[in-house]
Design a protein around this motif. Structure first.
Motif, PDB file in Angstrom:
ATOM      1  N   THR A   1      -4.261   7.600  11.264  1.00 29.93           N
ATOM      2  CA  THR A   1      -5.656   7.314  10.928  1.00 29.93           C
ATOM      3  C   THR A   1      -5.816   7.009   9.447  1.00 29.93           C
ATOM      4  O   THR A   1      -6.916   7.109   8.901  1.00 29.93           O
ATOM      5  CB  THR A   1      -6.560   8.504  11.317  1.00 29.93           C
ATOM      6  N   PHE A   2      -4.726   6.631   8.792  1.00 31.69           N
ATOM      7  CA  PHE A   2      -4.753   6.402   7.345  1.00 31.69           C
ATOM      8  C   PHE A   2      -5.774   5.341   6.964  1.00 31.69           C
ATOM      9  O   PHE A   2      -6.487   5.475   5.978  1.00 31.69           O
ATOM     10  CB  PHE A   2      -3.351   5.984   6.889  1.00 31.69           C
TER      11      PHE A   2
ATOM     12  N   ALA B   1      -5.893   2.425  -8.916  1.00 29.15           N
ATOM     13  CA  ALA B   1      -5.269   2.950  -7.707  1.00 29.15           C
ATOM     14  C   ALA B   1      -4.168   3.948  -8.025  1.00 29.15           C
ATOM     15  O   ALA B   1      -3.512   3.875  -9.066  1.00 29.15           O
ATOM     16  CB  ALA B   1      -4.684   1.800  -6.888  1.00 29.15           C
ATOM     17  N   PHE B   2      -3.984   4.890  -7.106  1.00 30.50           N
ATOM     18  CA  PHE B   2      -2.840   5.782  -7.164  1.00 30.50           C
ATOM     19  C   PHE B   2      -1.585   5.071  -6.698  1.00 30.50           C
ATOM     20  O   PHE B   2      -0.511   5.303  -7.228  1.00 30.50           O
ATOM     21  CB  PHE B   2      -3.082   7.017  -6.285  1.00 30.50           C
ATOM     22  N   LEU B   3      -1.730   4.234  -5.707  1.00 32.65           N
ATOM     23  CA  LEU B   3      -0.563   3.511  -5.214  1.00 32.65           C
ATOM     24  C   LEU B   3      -0.981   2.203  -4.578  1.00 32.65           C
ATOM     25  O   LEU B   3      -2.123   2.032  -4.140  1.00 32.65           O
ATOM     26  CB  LEU B   3       0.234   4.344  -4.194  1.00 32.65           C
ATOM     27  N   ILE B   4      -0.042   1.280  -4.558  1.00 28.95           N
ATOM     28  CA  ILE B   4      -0.144   0.071  -3.742  1.00 28.95           C
ATOM     29  C   ILE B   4       1.130   0.002  -2.912  1.00 28.95           C
ATOM     30  O   ILE B   4       2.239  -0.005  -3.455  1.00 28.95           O
ATOM     31  CB  ILE B   4      -0.307  -1.191  -4.599  1.00 28.95           C
ATOM     32  N   ALA B   5       0.965  -0.019  -1.605  1.00 29.00           N
ATOM     33  CA  ALA B   5       2.108  -0.105  -0.690  1.00 29.00           C
ATOM     34  C   ALA B   5       2.022  -1.399   0.104  1.00 29.00           C
ATOM     35  O   ALA B   5       0.935  -1.821   0.497  1.00 29.00           O
ATOM     36  CB  ALA B   5       2.122   1.089   0.263  1.00 29.00           C
ATOM     37  N   CYS B   6       3.157  -2.016   0.320  1.00 29.64           N
ATOM     38  CA  CYS B   6       3.249  -3.224   1.148  1.00 29.64           C
ATOM     39  C   CYS B   6       4.116  -2.889   2.351  1.00 29.64           C
ATOM     40  O   CYS B   6       5.286  -2.523   2.202  1.00 29.64           O
ATOM     41  CB  CYS B   6       3.862  -4.376   0.361  1.00 29.64           C
ATOM     42  N   ALA B   7       3.517  -3.005   3.537  1.00 28.94           N
ATOM     43  CA  ALA B   7       4.184  -2.533   4.756  1.00 28.94           C
ATOM     44  C   ALA B   7       4.535  -3.695   5.673  1.00 28.94           C
ATOM     45  O   ALA B   7       3.656  -4.424   6.126  1.00 28.94           O
ATOM     46  CB  ALA B   7       3.291  -1.534   5.483  1.00 28.94           C
ATOM     47  N   ASN B   8       5.820  -3.851   5.934  1.00 26.80           N
ATOM     48  CA  ASN B   8       6.278  -4.764   6.970  1.00 26.80           C
ATOM     49  C   ASN B   8       6.279  -4.044   8.311  1.00 26.80           C
ATOM     50  O   ASN B   8       5.926  -4.607   9.335  1.00 26.80           O
ATOM     51  CB  ASN B   8       7.690  -5.257   6.631  1.00 26.80           C
ATOM     52  N   ALA B   9       6.656  -2.765   8.301  1.00 29.59           N
ATOM     53  CA  ALA B   9       6.607  -1.897   9.474  1.00 29.59           C
ATOM     54  C   ALA B   9       5.540  -0.829   9.252  1.00 29.59           C
ATOM     55  O   ALA B   9       4.923  -0.763   8.194  1.00 29.59           O
ATOM     56  CB  ALA B   9       7.972  -1.263   9.709  1.00 29.59           C
ATOM     57  N   SER B  10       5.339   0.020  10.244  1.00 34.87           N
ATOM     58  CA  SER B  10       4.166   0.890  10.236  1.00 34.87           C
ATOM     59  C   SER B  10       4.305   2.164   9.423  1.00 34.87           C
ATOM     60  O   SER B  10       3.300   2.723   8.987  1.00 34.87           O
ATOM     61  CB  SER B  10       3.806   1.273  11.680  1.00 34.87           C
ATOM     62  N   GLN B  11       5.534   2.635   9.200  1.00 32.20           N
ATOM     63  CA  GLN B  11       5.646   3.977   8.619  1.00 32.20           C
ATOM     64  C   GLN B  11       6.738   4.083   7.572  1.00 32.20           C
ATOM     65  O   GLN B  11       7.657   3.281   7.493  1.00 32.20           O
ATOM     66  CB  GLN B  11       5.871   5.010   9.714  1.00 32.20           C
ATOM     67  N   TYR B  12       6.587   5.149   6.747  1.00 36.13           N
ATOM     68  CA  TYR B  12       7.616   5.482   5.776  1.00 36.13           C
ATOM     69  C   TYR B  12       8.846   6.076   6.449  1.00 36.13           C
ATOM     70  O   TYR B  12       9.971   5.931   5.998  1.00 36.13           O
ATOM     71  CB  TYR B  12       7.092   6.546   4.801  1.00 36.13           C
TER      72      TYR B  12
ATOM     73  N   LYS C   1     -10.708   6.562   1.082  1.00 30.87           N
ATOM     74  CA  LYS C   1      -9.960   6.313  -0.155  1.00 30.87           C
ATOM     75  C   LYS C   1      -8.954   5.173   0.003  1.00 30.87           C
ATOM     76  O   LYS C   1      -8.272   4.825  -0.968  1.00 30.87           O
ATOM     77  CB  LYS C   1      -9.212   7.586  -0.575  1.00 30.87           C
ATOM     78  N   ILE C   2      -8.874   4.598   1.194  1.00 29.75           N
ATOM     79  CA  ILE C   2      -7.859   3.588   1.482  1.00 29.75           C
ATOM     80  C   ILE C   2      -8.502   2.217   1.687  1.00 29.75           C
ATOM     81  O   ILE C   2      -9.453   2.068   2.445  1.00 29.75           O
ATOM     82  CB  ILE C   2      -7.064   3.960   2.743  1.00 29.75           C
ATOM     83  N   LYS C   3      -7.962   1.215   0.992  1.00 25.66           N
ATOM     84  CA  LYS C   3      -8.369  -0.180   1.182  1.00 25.66           C
ATOM     85  C   LYS C   3      -7.148  -0.945   1.699  1.00 25.66           C
ATOM     86  O   LYS C   3      -6.036  -0.765   1.182  1.00 25.66           O
ATOM     87  CB  LYS C   3      -8.862  -0.795  -0.131  1.00 25.66           C
ATOM     88  N   THR C   4      -7.343  -1.795   2.688  1.00 25.84           N
ATOM     89  CA  THR C   4      -6.223  -2.540   3.256  1.00 25.84           C
ATOM     90  C   THR C   4      -6.578  -4.006   3.454  1.00 25.84           C
ATOM     91  O   THR C   4      -7.745  -4.354   3.668  1.00 25.84           O
ATOM     92  CB  THR C   4      -5.783  -1.952   4.611  1.00 25.84           C
TER      93      THR C   4
ATOM     94  N   LEU D   1      -9.721  18.127  -3.025  1.00 25.88           N
ATOM     95  CA  LEU D   1     -10.355  18.313  -1.727  1.00 25.88           C
ATOM     96  C   LEU D   1      -9.983  17.208  -0.747  1.00 25.88           C
ATOM     97  O   LEU D   1     -10.027  17.411   0.472  1.00 25.88           O
ATOM     98  CB  LEU D   1     -11.879  18.358  -1.880  1.00 25.88           C
ATOM     99  N   ASP D   2      -9.629  16.036  -1.273  1.00 29.79           N
ATOM    100  CA  ASP D   2      -9.232  14.918  -0.406  1.00 29.79           C
ATOM    101  C   ASP D   2      -7.785  15.015   0.064  1.00 29.79           C
ATOM    102  O   ASP D   2      -7.430  14.458   1.107  1.00 29.79           O
ATOM    103  CB  ASP D   2      -9.393  13.583  -1.150  1.00 29.79           C
ATOM    104  N   ALA D   3      -6.934  15.696  -0.716  1.00 30.55           N
ATOM    105  CA  ALA D   3      -5.492  15.635  -0.495  1.00 30.55           C
ATOM    106  C   ALA D   3      -5.048  16.075   0.896  1.00 30.55           C
ATOM    107  O   ALA D   3      -4.255  15.370   1.539  1.00 30.55           O
ATOM    108  CB  ALA D   3      -4.765  16.449  -1.572  1.00 30.55           C
ATOM    109  N   PRO D   4      -5.520  17.217   1.428  1.00 34.36           N
ATOM    110  CA  PRO D   4      -5.047  17.600   2.771  1.00 34.36           C
ATOM    111  C   PRO D   4      -5.418  16.589   3.846  1.00 34.36           C
ATOM    112  O   PRO D   4      -4.618  16.329   4.757  1.00 34.36           O
ATOM    113  CB  PRO D   4      -5.744  18.950   3.011  1.00 34.36           C
ATOM    114  N   GLN D   5      -6.614  16.005   3.761  1.00 38.87           N
ATOM    115  CA  GLN D   5      -7.015  15.041   4.775  1.00 38.87           C
ATOM    116  C   GLN D   5      -6.178  13.772   4.684  1.00 38.87           C
ATOM    117  O   GLN D   5      -5.786  13.188   5.705  1.00 38.87           O
ATOM    118  CB  GLN D   5      -8.493  14.692   4.638  1.00 38.87           C
ATOM    119  N   ILE D   6      -5.875  13.340   3.454  1.00 44.45           N
ATOM    120  CA  ILE D   6      -5.019  12.163   3.277  1.00 44.45           C
ATOM    121  C   ILE D   6      -3.649  12.419   3.895  1.00 44.45           C
ATOM    122  O   ILE D   6      -3.091  11.579   4.611  1.00 44.45           O
ATOM    123  CB  ILE D   6      -4.892  11.798   1.786  1.00 44.45           C
TER     124      ILE D   6
END
Length: 345
Positions: free
Chosen positions: A241-242, A189-200, A247-250, A228-233
């Protein structure tokens, strides 16, 4: 005569880009002196807000209001967990993630009117390696971007997305072992984020469905992506719509353990920190009291803001052209389609 509610305002004079000289006057004008006794304290060093808030909680102050950015909010909030003292927020930072999630107005006077109503609710917060966080924490590319964002000469959504596009093309993914209540799995993975709230913050939604009331965190795993994926991400972050991106698993969990090969950076509410290879994250259910907006509704997208931000960024795509030269024509097509979508929001 009923006892007055005691509120302390902690102002960080150097957070964000706003001048805060007028805030004490606004407090005097907006806060009802018949109902509230107010005190105003200024911070003068990193960690000072946490010290003041801890003292306020020990004295039984009813609410402590963080006047500043996400770092100031985190300092104040972590000193108020599991106490009867409530957190209030006057957002004056560059991201304002928790305030945006809770639908606290970005306008200072409007935010003060929320404090004046003094509606208090209980919310969850998270803990990563014994450090409290209230919006998000993360590692890998997530923490790396936090470092880059902190180093940037300017703030705001365009700076954030530029860093995502530029640095994401160079960053090497890591392999992580993630264990939750269901067992352990390995992810590249490029990153693993843990979210208590919805946004950065800046309306960049890492976990659009996250709530601070369910006793769980949204775990977001971003798989390796190409130019090619970067702008859409980047667009998905702002369009809520993340989670729909391939490319995203949740998944959701109350607690997780993460192992990586080497020590490295993590972040908590955007504040980067170097830590060990093993990482523990969990949620403390209803662990903090917060002054909320009684008229809050689900926050809406801001189409003109988004369109302008992405237009500015993608019209200057030459900043990353060296990295994506081969796919340039296809990316221009993607950008045009994406801007067309944004204009319809």
């Amino acid at each position: 005569m009923s006892k007055k509610i005691r509120i302390t305002f902690i102002i960080n004079p150097i957070s964000g880009n706003q001048n805060k000289d007028d805030i004490p006057r606004m407090i005097a004008e907006e806060i009802d002196s018949k109902r509230f006794d107010t005190d105003i304290r200024m911070t003068d060093h990193k960690g000072h807000a946490a010290e003041i808030a801890k003292q306020c909680a020990s004295e039984g102050i009813d609410a402590v209001v963080a006047v500043g950015g996400d770092g100031t909010v985190n300092e104040v909030a972590r000193s108020l967990t599991h106490t009867q003292t409530a957190l209030g927020i006057i957002p004056c930072g560059s991201g304002n993630g928790l305030a945006r999630h809770l639908c606290i107005p970005m306008n200072i006077r409007k935010a003060l009117k929320i404090i004046n109503q003094c509606q208090i609710e209980e919310f969850d917060y998270g803990v990563i390696n014994d450090i409290p966080f209230f919006c998000t924490c993360g590692m890998g590319f997530d923490a790396f971007i936090s470092l880059k964002f902190a180093e940037a000469g300017k703030r705001g959504p365009i700076t954030y997305v530029e860093n995502v596009l530029k640095e994401g093309l160079k960053y090497k993914p890591e392999t992580y072992e993630v264990e939750d209540e269901t067992g352990a799995k390995r992810y590249k993975a490029f990153l693993i984020a843990c979210a208590n709230a919805s946004q950065y913050g800046n309306n960049a939604y890492i976990a659009p469905g996250a709530t601070m009331k369910d006793g769980e965190m949204d775990v977001v795993i971003m798989e390796p992506f190409t130019a090619l994926d970067a702008p859409q991400i980047a667009a998905d972050l702002f369009m809520k719509t993340f989670g729909n991106n391939s490319k995203i698993k949740t998944f959701r969990a109350k607690q997780i353990q993460i192992h990586r090969k080497e020590p490295g950076a993590i972040h908590f509410d955007g504040d980067p920190l170097m830590t060990d290879a093993d990482i523990s994250v969990h949620i403390e259910h209803n662990g903090i009291r917060i002054v909320t907006n009684p008229e809050a509704i689900e926050d809406a997208s801001q189409p003109n803001f988004l369109l302008n931000a992405f237009s500015d960024l993608f019209n200057n795509i030459n900043n990353v052209r060296e990295d994506i030269e081969k796919g340039g024509r296809r990316i221009q097509v993607i950008n045009k389609l994406m801007l067309r979508k944004l204009s319809k929001l």
